[in-house]
Scaffold this active site. Sequence first.
Site, mmCIF file in Angstrom:
data_model
loop_
_atom_site.group_PDB
_atom_site.id
_atom_site.type_symbol
_atom_site.label_atom_id
_atom_site.label_comp_id
_atom_site.label_asym_id
_atom_site.label_seq_id
_atom_site.Cartn_x
_atom_site.Cartn_y
_atom_site.Cartn_z
ATOM 1 N N GLY A 48 0.785 -1.227 0.000
ATOM 2 C CA GLY A 48 0.000 0.000 0.000
ATOM 3 C C GLY A 48 0.817 1.277 0.000
ATOM 4 N N HIS A 49 2.120 1.203 0.064
ATOM 5 C CA HIS A 49 2.972 2.401 0.184
ATOM 6 C C HIS A 49 4.080 2.359 -0.853
ATOM 7 C CE1 HIS A 49 5.585 5.447 2.151
ATOM 8 N NE2 HIS A 49 4.465 5.850 2.710
ATOM 9 N N PHE A 50 3.916 2.632 -1.975
ATOM 10 C CA PHE A 50 2.735 2.894 -2.786
ATOM 11 C C PHE A 50 2.695 1.822 -3.867
ATOM 12 C CE2 PHE A 50 4.271 6.916 -1.087
ATOM 13 C CZ PHE A 50 3.147 7.404 -0.457
#
EC number: 4.2.1.59
Length: 162
Positions: A48-50
């Site tokens: 999720g990052h990123f």
Amino acid sequence: MAILDINEIRAILPHRYPFLLVDRILEMETDRIVGIKNVTFNEPQFTGHFPDFPVMPGVMIVEAMAQTAGVLVLHSMPDRANKLVLLVAIENARFRKPVVPGDTLRMEMKIIKRKASVAKMAGIATVDGVVVAEAEVMCKLADKEEKPPAAPEIKVPAEAAV
């Protein structure tokens, strides 16, 4: 050649996957330590990052620095199995360049002040000799049986609540 390998680090620190962020210790003196973290795409934070541009979160870089500091504090303690090193403060944190999968993060930490069960350390993190982050961390030595101190409750007036 490593002074401490991952198995020796696991015998010192209580952290485990996915939160053990030190792979090897390369140098260690009384008041200074150098550790490395091999950053890989398989780490969960990159989901999720990123998703399209994976970057190691700055707080995880500081955590890797703090864990390296924890190895220094705990390494020479005879009863370290009953101790924890708690991160209690972060000061002057600066993030200079992104850390991405494939990088080898090198953390160098130096004790700048030590008093009883508290140590303040200054550190830099580099990739290929380029500074990517710097910070001062304060760590407190605690017994594992002790409940970690809770943050003080913050009272927000009802009219200010979102």
